[in-house]
Design a protein around this motif. Sequence first.
Motif, PDB file in Angstrom:
ATOM      1  N   LEU A 248      -4.492  -1.230   8.153  1.00  0.00           N
ATOM      2  CA  LEU A 248      -5.455  -2.352   8.779  1.00  0.00           C
ATOM      3  C   LEU A 248      -6.375  -1.354   9.470  1.00  0.00           C
ATOM      4  O   LEU A 248      -7.703  -1.918   9.651  1.00  0.00           O
ATOM      5  CB  LEU A 248      -4.713  -2.820   9.962  1.00  0.00           C
ATOM      6  CG  LEU A 248      -3.601  -3.881   9.280  1.00  0.00           C
ATOM      7  CD1 LEU A 248      -2.755  -4.485  10.599  1.00  0.00           C
ATOM      8  CD2 LEU A 248      -4.209  -4.960   8.513  1.00  0.00           C
ATOM      9  N   LEU A 249      -6.168  -0.144  10.131  1.00  0.00           N
ATOM     10  CA  LEU A 249      -7.299   0.664  10.563  1.00  0.00           C
ATOM     11  C   LEU A 249      -8.232   1.055   9.578  1.00  0.00           C
ATOM     12  O   LEU A 249      -9.440   1.134   9.768  1.00  0.00           O
ATOM     13  CB  LEU A 249      -6.696   1.998  10.984  1.00  0.00           C
ATOM     14  CG  LEU A 249      -5.897   1.733  12.387  1.00  0.00           C
ATOM     15  CD1 LEU A 249      -5.230   3.326  12.903  1.00  0.00           C
ATOM     16  CD2 LEU A 249      -6.689   1.179  13.600  1.00  0.00           C
ATOM     17  N   TRP A 250      -7.938   1.172   8.346  1.00  0.00           N
ATOM     18  CA  TRP A 250      -8.846   1.332   7.201  1.00  0.00           C
ATOM     19  C   TRP A 250      -9.925   0.251   7.062  1.00  0.00           C
ATOM     20  O   TRP A 250     -11.277   0.526   6.864  1.00  0.00           O
ATOM     21  CB  TRP A 250      -8.310   1.609   5.838  1.00  0.00           C
ATOM     22  CG  TRP A 250      -8.025   3.185   5.662  1.00  0.00           C
ATOM     23  CD1 TRP A 250      -6.957   4.132   5.714  1.00  0.00           C
ATOM     24  CD2 TRP A 250      -9.167   4.323   5.494  1.00  0.00           C
ATOM     25  NE1 TRP A 250      -7.259   5.181   5.054  1.00  0.00           N
ATOM     26  CE2 TRP A 250      -8.291   5.387   5.057  1.00  0.00           C
ATOM     27  CE3 TRP A 250     -10.541   4.218   5.272  1.00  0.00           C
ATOM     28  CZ2 TRP A 250      -9.118   6.575   4.653  1.00  0.00           C
ATOM     29  CZ3 TRP A 250     -10.991   5.181   4.867  1.00  0.00           C
ATOM     30  CH2 TRP A 250     -10.293   6.495   4.635  1.00  0.00           C
ATOM     31  N   ARG A 251      -9.385  -0.881   7.299  1.00  0.00           N
ATOM     32  CA  ARG A 251     -10.267  -2.096   7.125  1.00  0.00           C
ATOM     33  C   ARG A 251     -11.147  -1.830   8.300  1.00  0.00           C
ATOM     34  O   ARG A 251     -12.398  -2.449   7.988  1.00  0.00           O
ATOM     35  CB  ARG A 251      -9.480  -3.328   7.121  1.00  0.00           C
ATOM     36  CG  ARG A 251      -8.609  -3.668   5.915  1.00  0.00           C
ATOM     37  CD  ARG A 251      -7.983  -5.037   6.082  1.00  0.00           C
ATOM     38  NE  ARG A 251      -8.882  -6.105   6.104  1.00  0.00           N
ATOM     39  CZ  ARG A 251      -9.119  -6.784   7.079  1.00  0.00           C
ATOM     40  NH1 ARG A 251      -8.870  -6.544   8.431  1.00  0.00           N
ATOM     41  NH2 ARG A 251     -10.044  -7.841   6.983  1.00  0.00           N
ATOM     42  N   ASP A 252     -10.653  -1.691   9.504  1.00  0.00           N
ATOM     43  CA  ASP A 252     -11.607  -1.527  10.556  1.00  0.00           C
ATOM     44  C   ASP A 252     -12.675  -0.689  10.387  1.00  0.00           C
ATOM     45  O   ASP A 252     -13.720  -0.690  10.740  1.00  0.00           O
ATOM     46  CB  ASP A 252     -10.968  -1.134  11.808  1.00  0.00           C
ATOM     47  CG  ASP A 252     -10.082  -2.382  12.466  1.00  0.00           C
ATOM     48  OD1 ASP A 252      -9.990  -3.628  11.874  1.00  0.00           O
ATOM     49  OD2 ASP A 252      -9.595  -2.156  13.643  1.00  0.00           O
ATOM     50  N   TYR A 253     -12.136   0.751   9.857  1.00  0.00           N
ATOM     51  CA  TYR A 253     -13.228   1.627   9.802  1.00  0.00           C
ATOM     52  C   TYR A 253     -14.378   1.379   8.886  1.00  0.00           C
ATOM     53  O   TYR A 253     -15.493   1.739   9.285  1.00  0.00           O
ATOM     54  CB  TYR A 253     -12.551   2.921   9.443  1.00  0.00           C
ATOM     55  CG  TYR A 253     -13.206   4.406   9.090  1.00  0.00           C
ATOM     56  CD1 TYR A 253     -13.713   4.740  10.184  1.00  0.00           C
ATOM     57  CD2 TYR A 253     -13.328   4.951   7.788  1.00  0.00           C
ATOM     58  CE1 TYR A 253     -14.753   6.089  10.248  1.00  0.00           C
ATOM     59  CE2 TYR A 253     -14.042   5.865   7.854  1.00  0.00           C
ATOM     60  CZ  TYR A 253     -14.881   6.401   9.051  1.00  0.00           C
ATOM     61  OH  TYR A 253     -15.687   7.613   9.072  1.00  0.00           O
ATOM     62  N   PHE A 254     -14.068   0.729   7.608  1.00  0.00           N
ATOM     63  CA  PHE A 254     -14.930   0.352   6.548  1.00  0.00           C
ATOM     64  C   PHE A 254     -16.150  -0.621   7.385  1.00  0.00           C
ATOM     65  O   PHE A 254     -17.202  -0.367   7.149  1.00  0.00           O
ATOM     66  CB  PHE A 254     -14.543  -0.060   5.447  1.00  0.00           C
ATOM     67  CG  PHE A 254     -13.847   0.918   4.568  1.00  0.00           C
ATOM     68  CD1 PHE A 254     -14.466   2.209   4.096  1.00  0.00           C
ATOM     69  CD2 PHE A 254     -12.844   0.615   3.934  1.00  0.00           C
ATOM     70  CE1 PHE A 254     -14.145   3.125   3.459  1.00  0.00           C
ATOM     71  CE2 PHE A 254     -12.177   1.736   3.114  1.00  0.00           C
ATOM     72  CZ  PHE A 254     -12.917   2.863   2.801  1.00  0.00           C
ATOM     73  N   ARG A 255     -15.645  -1.401   7.984  1.00  0.00           N
ATOM     74  CA  ARG A 255     -16.622  -2.365   8.879  1.00  0.00           C
ATOM     75  C   ARG A 255     -17.306  -1.730   9.842  1.00  0.00           C
ATOM     76  O   ARG A 255     -18.762  -1.917   9.993  1.00  0.00           O
ATOM     77  CB  ARG A 255     -15.898  -3.527   9.462  1.00  0.00           C
ATOM     78  CG  ARG A 255     -16.733  -4.650   9.890  1.00  0.00           C
ATOM     79  CD  ARG A 255     -16.162  -6.056  10.298  1.00  0.00           C
ATOM     80  NE  ARG A 255     -15.780  -6.548   8.740  1.00  0.00           N
ATOM     81  CZ  ARG A 255     -16.386  -7.781   8.469  1.00  0.00           C
ATOM     82  NH1 ARG A 255     -17.431  -8.398   9.413  1.00  0.00           N
ATOM     83  NH2 ARG A 255     -16.065  -8.198   7.602  1.00  0.00           N
TER      84      ARG A 255
END
Length: 445
Positions: A248-255
């Motif tokens: 879920l942190l990867w999703r955050d990071y890309f945004r």
Amino acid sequence: MPVYVFDPRLLAGHPLGFAKAGAVRRQFLAEAVRDLRQQLRQVGSDLVVRVGLPEEVLPALAQELGAAAVYASAEVTQEEQAVETALEERLEADGRSLHLFWQATLHHLDDLPMPVRNLPDVFTQFKNKVEKFGKVRPQFAAPTNLTFAETLDRGTVPAVPEAADYQPAFRGGETEALGRLHDYFWTKDLLRTYKETRNGMLGLDYSSRFSGWLALGCLSPRFVLAEIQRYETERTQNESTYWLGFELLWRDYFRFVAVKFGNRIFRSHGLKEEPLRRAPAVTKSAQHSFEQWRLGETGVPLIDANMKELLATGYMSNRGRQNVASFLVKDLLLDWRWGAAWFESQLIDYDPCSNWGNWLYVAGVGNDPRENRYFDILRQATYYDAAGAYVKHWLPQLTGVPAEQVHRVGLLTNDEQRSFGVRLGVDYPNPLVDVRKWGQADGGR
């Protein structure tokens, strides 16, 4: 007054010959909107559905209702922000206002332990800071009693012709999303082994499959995290439970990367300062190779099986995505943006930040210090699909090829082809590349 507007720009054609949003992606979206309408009706409200340009439809609807403002989710990439700007200008010209709210991520933009302009360029550094200093806001309670203007035309969800070989694993919408989460966590108890199974490719349960619902907002990342934490309290806490939250942190990071770098995420050289030394070919031959790649006709079974799955279901495993992207960029030497555009058209879990961010990563022009990371497709195939079950599922013409040779089908002799019931160039394509180069070097498991 809840409103959803289907934007006809999703049907716009790409110069390479396909729709911006393909039939499978649009079908999943339509299912999600129908489910949202049903959920709202259960609490006394409804969903207004319109087809048109949001910057035209919403001001007209606000005027019809006598509404003072429009409330919406804040987006971060160019096309979406252009719509927001045009909408705001039209509303303000009529004395109304637009209010945008940060949504979609686990961590709110305002709660990061650093200003977004100082976002680390390496994910691990971001993760370490957020895990130590970040916070996740509590969820809002779902409304239980709403009202609706009975005289308003509700509109209808547009019909979407199903793709020729559409094989949906799941349908769009919150109802299906919550059912899947309950099944995956609490009924089948699969979260406890997530890290061990997440690199699978065949079947439904090797991964959570939450991404499509997360992309559309049918499922909240904060809700998923809360369920992970409840699972850790009631069942077990281990590396697998941590890993799902980690992703879920990867999703955050890309945004947040998209916020920091803006349109640079769409450039051929991505986040790098210098242009590419050698621009990818744009010849007819290159376009033909791209067509074979996107249709799953490259003659490389692992690549073709993944691309066939994408065409049929709108989904592909993370392991598959890395392999097909590496093959397009590093073996076919094609523009990574062509691949990103095809994924945009097909993926039910498409969102611009994660999609283009992942392609930047694989192409070596994004947030990855290992710029020359390369996937040896044969090593990948024999490690992750040793029995050939995955490629045979999506490429039934290879059913008769023994497991030890199915990933090397391009090297079969004429006698072997006759014995196994497959003719290269007839039943299955000859490979686009020399497959003998694989199997020698470290393929990056």
